[in-house]
Structures are given as C-alpha cells and as structure tokens.
Design a protein around this motif. Structure first.
Motif, PDB file in Angstrom:
ATOM      1  N   HIS A  36      -4.315 -14.596  -8.199  1.00  0.00           N
ATOM      2  CA  HIS A  36      -5.586 -15.117  -7.713  1.00  0.00           C
ATOM      3  C   HIS A  36      -6.716 -14.085  -7.799  1.00  0.00           C
ATOM      4  O   HIS A  36      -7.788 -14.292  -7.237  1.00  0.00           O
ATOM      5  CB  HIS A  36      -5.438 -15.628  -6.276  1.00  0.00           C
ATOM      6  CG  HIS A  36      -4.880 -17.002  -6.209  1.00  0.00           C
ATOM      7  ND1 HIS A  36      -3.538 -17.276  -6.347  1.00  0.00           N
ATOM      8  CD2 HIS A  36      -5.489 -18.202  -6.053  1.00  0.00           C
ATOM      9  CE1 HIS A  36      -3.351 -18.574  -6.261  1.00  0.00           C
ATOM     10  NE2 HIS A  36      -4.512 -19.167  -6.083  1.00  0.00           N
ATOM     11  N   GLY A  37      -6.455 -12.966  -8.459  1.00  0.00           N
ATOM     12  CA  GLY A  37      -7.507 -11.986  -8.699  1.00  0.00           C
ATOM     13  C   GLY A  37      -7.727 -10.957  -7.608  1.00  0.00           C
ATOM     14  O   GLY A  37      -8.714 -10.217  -7.638  1.00  0.00           O
ATOM     15  N   TYR A  38      -6.816 -10.889  -6.664  1.00  0.00           N
ATOM     16  CA  TYR A  38      -6.937  -9.874  -5.616  1.00  0.00           C
ATOM     17  C   TYR A  38      -6.475  -8.524  -6.154  1.00  0.00           C
ATOM     18  O   TYR A  38      -5.590  -8.445  -7.006  1.00  0.00           O
ATOM     19  CB  TYR A  38      -6.095 -10.258  -4.390  1.00  0.00           C
ATOM     20  CG  TYR A  38      -6.633 -11.464  -3.652  1.00  0.00           C
ATOM     21  CD1 TYR A  38      -7.436 -11.315  -2.535  1.00  0.00           C
ATOM     22  CD2 TYR A  38      -6.352 -12.749  -4.099  1.00  0.00           C
ATOM     23  CE1 TYR A  38      -7.942 -12.425  -1.871  1.00  0.00           C
ATOM     24  CE2 TYR A  38      -6.854 -13.861  -3.443  1.00  0.00           C
ATOM     25  CZ  TYR A  38      -7.646 -13.691  -2.330  1.00  0.00           C
ATOM     26  OH  TYR A  38      -8.148 -14.796  -1.682  1.00  0.00           O
ATOM     27  N   ASN A  39      -7.067  -7.465  -5.628  1.00  0.00           N
ATOM     28  CA  ASN A  39      -6.627  -6.103  -5.898  1.00  0.00           C
ATOM     29  C   ASN A  39      -5.521  -5.824  -4.872  1.00  0.00           C
ATOM     30  O   ASN A  39      -5.805  -5.698  -3.681  1.00  0.00           O
ATOM     31  CB  ASN A  39      -7.808  -5.145  -5.718  1.00  0.00           C
ATOM     32  CG  ASN A  39      -7.440  -3.722  -6.042  1.00  0.00           C
ATOM     33  OD1 ASN A  39      -6.643  -3.457  -6.923  1.00  0.00           O
ATOM     34  ND2 ASN A  39      -8.030  -2.787  -5.309  1.00  0.00           N
ATOM     35  N   VAL A  40      -4.268  -5.788  -5.324  1.00  0.00           N
ATOM     36  CA  VAL A  40      -3.130  -5.745  -4.405  1.00  0.00           C
ATOM     37  C   VAL A  40      -2.277  -4.498  -4.644  1.00  0.00           C
ATOM     38  O   VAL A  40      -1.965  -4.167  -5.788  1.00  0.00           O
ATOM     39  CB  VAL A  40      -2.227  -6.993  -4.585  1.00  0.00           C
ATOM     40  CG1 VAL A  40      -1.158  -7.046  -3.505  1.00  0.00           C
ATOM     41  CG2 VAL A  40      -3.035  -8.259  -4.579  1.00  0.00           C
ATOM     42  N   PHE A  41      -1.894  -3.860  -3.550  1.00  0.00           N
ATOM     43  CA  PHE A  41      -0.997  -2.718  -3.600  1.00  0.00           C
ATOM     44  C   PHE A  41       0.298  -3.087  -2.887  1.00  0.00           C
ATOM     45  O   PHE A  41       0.261  -3.632  -1.780  1.00  0.00           O
ATOM     46  CB  PHE A  41      -1.624  -1.502  -2.904  1.00  0.00           C
ATOM     47  CG  PHE A  41      -2.896  -1.045  -3.544  1.00  0.00           C
ATOM     48  CD1 PHE A  41      -2.868  -0.235  -4.670  1.00  0.00           C
ATOM     49  CD2 PHE A  41      -4.131  -1.435  -3.040  1.00  0.00           C
ATOM     50  CE1 PHE A  41      -4.042   0.181  -5.278  1.00  0.00           C
ATOM     51  CE2 PHE A  41      -5.306  -1.029  -3.634  1.00  0.00           C
ATOM     52  CZ  PHE A  41      -5.260  -0.217  -4.764  1.00  0.00           C
ATOM     53  N   GLY A  42       1.421  -2.800  -3.522  1.00  0.00           N
ATOM     54  CA  GLY A  42       2.714  -3.024  -2.906  1.00  0.00           C
ATOM     55  C   GLY A  42       3.144  -1.802  -2.128  1.00  0.00           C
ATOM     56  O   GLY A  42       2.940  -0.673  -2.581  1.00  0.00           O
ATOM     57  N   ILE A  43       3.738  -2.045  -0.965  1.00  0.00           N
ATOM     58  CA  ILE A  43       4.257  -0.951  -0.139  1.00  0.00           C
ATOM     59  C   ILE A  43       5.701  -1.238   0.218  1.00  0.00           C
ATOM     60  O   ILE A  43       6.021  -2.288   0.783  1.00  0.00           O
ATOM     61  CB  ILE A  43       3.424  -0.764   1.141  1.00  0.00           C
ATOM     62  CG1 ILE A  43       1.978  -0.410   0.761  1.00  0.00           C
ATOM     63  CG2 ILE A  43       4.048   0.304   2.036  1.00  0.00           C
ATOM     64  CD1 ILE A  43       1.048  -0.264   1.918  1.00  0.00           C
ATOM     65  N   ASN A  44       6.560  -0.302  -0.183  1.00  0.00           N
ATOM     66  CA  ASN A  44       7.978  -0.354   0.154  1.00  0.00           C
ATOM     67  C   ASN A  44       8.560   0.995  -0.207  1.00  0.00           C
ATOM     68  O   ASN A  44       8.588   1.361  -1.388  1.00  0.00           O
ATOM     69  CB  ASN A  44       8.682  -1.469  -0.631  1.00  0.00           C
ATOM     70  CG  ASN A  44      10.137  -1.610  -0.255  1.00  0.00           C
ATOM     71  OD1 ASN A  44      10.787  -0.645   0.149  1.00  0.00           O
ATOM     72  ND2 ASN A  44      10.660  -2.803  -0.403  1.00  0.00           N
ATOM     73  N   PRO A  45       9.023   1.762   0.776  1.00  0.00           N
ATOM     74  CA  PRO A  45       9.558   3.095   0.465  1.00  0.00           C
ATOM     75  C   PRO A  45      10.839   3.055  -0.369  1.00  0.00           C
ATOM     76  O   PRO A  45      11.253   4.066  -0.919  1.00  0.00           O
ATOM     77  CB  PRO A  45       9.811   3.717   1.844  1.00  0.00           C
ATOM     78  CG  PRO A  45       9.861   2.569   2.793  1.00  0.00           C
ATOM     79  CD  PRO A  45       9.036   1.468   2.194  1.00  0.00           C
ATOM     80  N   GLY A  46      11.420   1.857  -0.526  1.00  0.00           N
ATOM     81  CA  GLY A  46      12.676   1.739  -1.253  1.00  0.00           C
ATOM     82  C   GLY A  46      12.549   1.468  -2.743  1.00  0.00           C
ATOM     83  O   GLY A  46      13.550   1.511  -3.456  1.00  0.00           O
ATOM     84  N   ILE A  47      11.345   1.132  -3.218  1.00  0.00           N
ATOM     85  CA  ILE A  47      11.173   0.895  -4.652  1.00  0.00           C
ATOM     86  C   ILE A  47       9.949   1.648  -5.156  1.00  0.00           C
ATOM     87  O   ILE A  47       9.023   1.921  -4.397  1.00  0.00           O
ATOM     88  CB  ILE A  47      11.076  -0.619  -5.011  1.00  0.00           C
ATOM     89  CG1 ILE A  47       9.914  -1.296  -4.307  1.00  0.00           C
ATOM     90  CG2 ILE A  47      12.362  -1.338  -4.702  1.00  0.00           C
ATOM     91  CD1 ILE A  47       9.715  -2.763  -4.694  1.00  0.00           C
TER      92      ILE A  47
END
Length: 131
Positions: A36-47
């Motif tokens: 949908h065009g959002y600037n998204v950051f993923g957060i997960n210390p496991g990956i």
C-alpha cells in the motif's frame, strides 16, 4: 485517533514481530503495508532480512524515526516495546488482536502514546474498497 486516520496520515511504520513465515500475521501485515506504499521497517531480533529487506533488532536500530509501531507480539514482549516507543518518541502504536493487555494499555497511556486496537489488515482492506 481513528484507525482510518492513522492509516491515512502516517506513512512511516515499523512492524514489531515481523516474520519470515508467510502464514504468520507478522509477514502478512508487513507485506500488505508495503504493497500500500507505506515506508515499513521490520523488527525481529531473530531474523536479519525478509524478502531482501533488512530486518532490525529493535526500534533504536532503525535508520529513521517512524510514526506508528504495529505490534504483532505477545503482550509480555509488548511492555518493553512500549518502553522503546517512548524512548524513540513514537506517539502512536497499533495493537493487533492478541497483543493487548491492561499493562500494555496502561503503560502506553502513562507514556502519552496513543494506542489503536484493531487489525491493520482489515483497515487496509476497507481502504481498498473505498478508493
């Protein structure tokens, strides 16, 4: 703030609890926001990465400030994420079903962070239907 207004007004998001498993909501939410065009950051210390995108260990590791943090984690983990949001100046959190607890809501309120409780996938689908 209403879920619809949050989706409309803010385009920099983080998804805490992002997952590489395509069946998990952490994956579906991340991908849907990006689509949908959002600037998204993923957060997960496991990956470390997801479909070629860098995944960060925590909010403080992000290269830029985000407006909204979407929670896809157990409420016990959510407590520390609220603390991280306060430390990073995040004013809005989006709590997916299953991520809410009284403690998370109380801490968010104490830290003057506005919490939305809804499924972002439903909100984005609604947005699609009303274009």
């Amino acid at each position: 703030m209403s879920p619809e207004k949050l989706l409309e007004d803010f385009k920099n998001w983080a998804v805490v609890g992002v997952s590489a498993d395509k069946e998990r909501y952490g994956y579906k939410i991340y991908k849907k926001l990006k689509a949908h065009g959002y600037n998204v950051f993923g957060i997960n210390p496991g990956i470390q990465e997801l479909d070629g995108d860098k995944v960060y260990k925590s909010l403080k590791d992000l290269p830029e400030k985000v407006d909204v943090v979407n929670f896809v984690v157990n409420p016990k983990i959510g407590i520390s994420v609220v603390e991280d949001c306060a430390a990073e100046g995040v004013k809005y959190i989006w709590l997916q079903p299953g991520t809410v607890s009284d403690e998370v809501l109380e801490l968010a309120s104490e830290k003057e962070i506005e919490a939305v409780q809804a499924c972002v996938l439903v909100g984005l689908s609604y947005k699609d239907q009303n274009k």
